[in-house]
Write an enzyme that holds these catalytic residues in place. Structure first.
Site, PDB file in Angstrom:
ATOM      1  N   LYS A 206       0.852  -1.191   0.000  1.00 44.49           N
ATOM      2  CA  LYS A 206       0.000   0.000   0.000  1.00 44.49           C
ATOM      3  C   LYS A 206       0.888   1.241   0.000  1.00 44.49           C
ATOM      4  CE  LYS A 206      -3.913   1.875   2.710  1.00 44.49           C
ATOM      5  NZ  LYS A 206      -4.725   1.669   3.935  1.00 44.49           N
TER       6      LYS A 206
ATOM      7  N   SER B  93      -9.657   1.756   3.090  1.00 42.05           N
ATOM      8  CA  SER B  93      -8.777   2.524   2.243  1.00 42.05           C
ATOM      9  C   SER B  93      -7.709   1.675   1.551  1.00 42.05           C
ATOM     10  CB  SER B  93      -8.098   3.619   3.084  1.00 42.05           C
ATOM     11  OG  SER B  93      -7.204   3.037   4.022  1.00 42.05           O
TER      12      SER B  93
ATOM     13  N   SER C 120     -10.155  -0.697   7.066  1.00 40.35           N
ATOM     14  CA  SER C 120      -9.459  -0.492   5.797  1.00 40.35           C
ATOM     15  C   SER C 120      -8.857  -1.733   5.143  1.00 40.35           C
ATOM     16  CB  SER C 120      -8.358   0.552   5.967  1.00 40.35           C
ATOM     17  OG  SER C 120      -8.917   1.837   5.901  1.00 40.35           O
TER      18      SER C 120
END
Ligand SMILES: *[C@@H]1O[C@H](CO)[C@@H](O)[C@H](O)[C@H]1NC(C)=O
Ligand SMILES: *[C@@H]1O[C@H](CO)[C@@H](O)[C@H](O)[C@H]1NC(C)=O
Length: 507
Positions: free
Chosen positions: A106, A187, A211
């Site tokens: 990420k 996210s 997330s």
């Protein structure tokens, strides 16, 4: 001028021939880390071929899916090195399970290489990190290949309420590969999209509140959100030291094994959680009879409210039956005390706590950078004002940033909020788990994530069902701190008994 509908259909037909092309490259697709290693060992596959396969997939699919922000220009080079290492060690036992395996991180996880680390924001472009994040370092030590950075909701959705899941100024809108028009959730959107669409073998994501569990659910992949502190957060663009955790999506257990452990740069939390790590790692808990004798709690309200959707209701009922048949004891119709408060972050104190924690920890992260165009949250806010078109400030706002900037360290209100959150956990989830001697709470969909988030508890998502429009929804399993061994046994046995995961259809 081309009429709009024609343009759309032209774009669509172009898109589908694109997808078909991507479908042509096959056998690696849907392969597990185990499959890949046995292909390595039988000389049927090299790391270089594997990296080339994913780079091709990314070239084909990423213009539409936007699950990846950057690819690592050194990935092929690293793969060649891994192949050479494997050849040199031939005959010795299987090296690390991640050796030669390409993994996307990420975009909020720092890597000291040619890749940028920006949380999707233009403000952090060209910032220079001092070193690899703790988890990135561990991945490299395990021989994994850092394939690139996965896209995400900008600033892990902490910029504003209005920012769409999966959107960031650098990559644009991440798409759900099952149904392109549907929210991919966030996210860690890119981490889930990329694994779902076979753009990497595995990915790292982070979670503060939902997330990892939510995008895993919506993209039909396995996601593990570990106990806070089990994995180091050093070098990760932060929100809250109380709730942040680094986890993994798909083939998750081998990756978890590689990234857990003490880190002198995230001392307190990793020291506290290190007692939970089993001596022989987590892979030993991948047992297909792992459900035998497990006590599972069911909280119908609100975790099985599907708005009278018959398909979902019956699918999850069926899954509960499967759990029973596999030897689990279901303790049904339980309640979590003050659940409405827990689910409303503006009432529970969660918003108050996170706003303060975010400002403090982001400023600390930015201070550590070797070079950066922005030095503080105030600078980021000013940057967003200056580049408001590129950052879509008028449309999506930065209200959460402004609320965080208005805080002034841990004062009375924040202390009270944090105390409230631990009380809500203690009298809610913890009490329920202990009183009923549960190994896990089982929920349809990812909404359990907030219950887990406020206490730093672990959770795992496993693919469970597709709605009648083709949107995936997962089953989530949550437990007390350090309960990863049981959660893995339960989730793995459930996965083996159901095998719901199928590759995306790009509807
Ligand atoms: C990092 O960002 C800079 C500035 O936009 C860009 O030139 C560079 O290519 C990026 N790095 C990678 C690996 O994409
Ligand atoms: C604490 O939680 C209660 C519910 O138990 C809620 O009504 C109250 O607003 C919360 N207080 C704070 C300071 O967050």
């Amino acid at each position: 001028m081309i009429p709009l509908f024609l343009l759309t259909s032209l774009l669509l037909s172009g898109f589908f021939s694109q997808i078909d092309k991507c479908h042509a490259v096959f056998p690696i697709k849907e392969a597990t880390i185990k499959d890949i290693h046995s292909a390595f060992n039988q000389n049927k596959l090299t790391s270089k071929q594997l990296v080339e396969f994913y780079l091709e997939q990314i070239k084909c699919l990423n213009p539409i899916l936007k699950g990846v922000i950057e690819v690592n220009p050194d990935a092929i080079h690293e793969a060649i090195k891994a192949d050479e290492e494997r050849k040199a060690k031939k005959g010795s036992v299987w090296m690390s399970k991640l050796h030669g395996i390409p993994i996307l991180l990420k975009d909020n996880i720092a890597t000291k290489d040619k890749l940028n680390t920006t949380a999707g924001s233009l403000a952090l472009l060209r910032s220079v990190v001092p070193r690899d994040a703790g988890v990135a370092k561990k991945l490299r030590e395990a021989g994994a290949i850092i394939l690139g950075k996965a896209s995400m909701t900008e600033w892990a959705a902490f910029r504003s309420e209005g920012i769409p899941n999966g959107w960031n100024a650098r990559a644009g809108q991440g798409k759900n590969p099952y149904v392109l028009s549907v929210d991919p959730c966030g996210s860690s959107s890119g981490s889930a999209i990329s694994v779902a669409a076979n753009l990497a073998t595995a990915t790292l994501g982070t979670e503060t509140d939902g997330s990892i569990l939510c995008p895993s659910s919506f993209n039909s992949v396995v996601g593990i959100k570990p106990t806070v502190g089990l994995t180091s957060r050093a070098g990760v663009i932060p929100i809250s030291p109380r709730q942040d955790t680094v986890g993994t999506v798909s083939d998750a257990v081998y990756v978890l094994d590689a990234i857990v452990g003490y880190d002198s740069r995230d001392t307190e939390a990793t020291k506290r959680a290190s007692k939970y790590i089993p001596h022989d790692g987590y892979a030993q808990f991948l047992k297909s009879d792992g459900l035998k004798g497990k006590r599972l709690g069911i909280v119908r309200n609100p975790f099985y409210n599907f708005d009278d959707d018959k398909l979902l209701t019956s699918a999850f009922e069926h899954h509960l039956q499967t759990l029973r048949q596999a030897g689990a004891i279901l303790v049904d119709n339980l309640e979590i005390s003050h659940i409405e408060t827990i689910l409303d972050s503006s009432v529970s104190g969660e918003d108050t706590a996170l706003n303060t924690e975010f400002k403090m920890s982001l400023n600390a992260y930015l201070k550590e950078l070797v070079a950066s165009p922005v030095q503080s949250l105030a600078d980021v806010i000013a940057f967003n004002k200056k580049f408001s078109d590129e950052e879509k400030i008028k449309e999506f706002g930065q209200d959460t940033f402004l609320a965080a900037e208005a805080t002034n360290g841990i004062g009375k209100a924040e202390k009270k909020a944090v105390k409230n959150l631990s009380k809500l956990s203690k009298n809610g989830f913890v009490k329920l788990m202990k009183k009923n001697k549960l190994h896990a709470l089982v929920a349809g969909g990812p909404d359990i994530s907030r219950v887990l988030a406020i206490g730093g508890f672990p959770g795992i998502n496993v693919p469970a069902v597709y709605t009648n429009t083709g949107v995936p929804i997962g089953m989530s399993f949550g437990g007390l701190k350090g309960s990863e061994p049981s959660l893995i046994e339960i989730a793995y046995a459930f996965e083996q008994a159901t095998k719901i995961r199928k590759p995306p259809t790009f509807l």
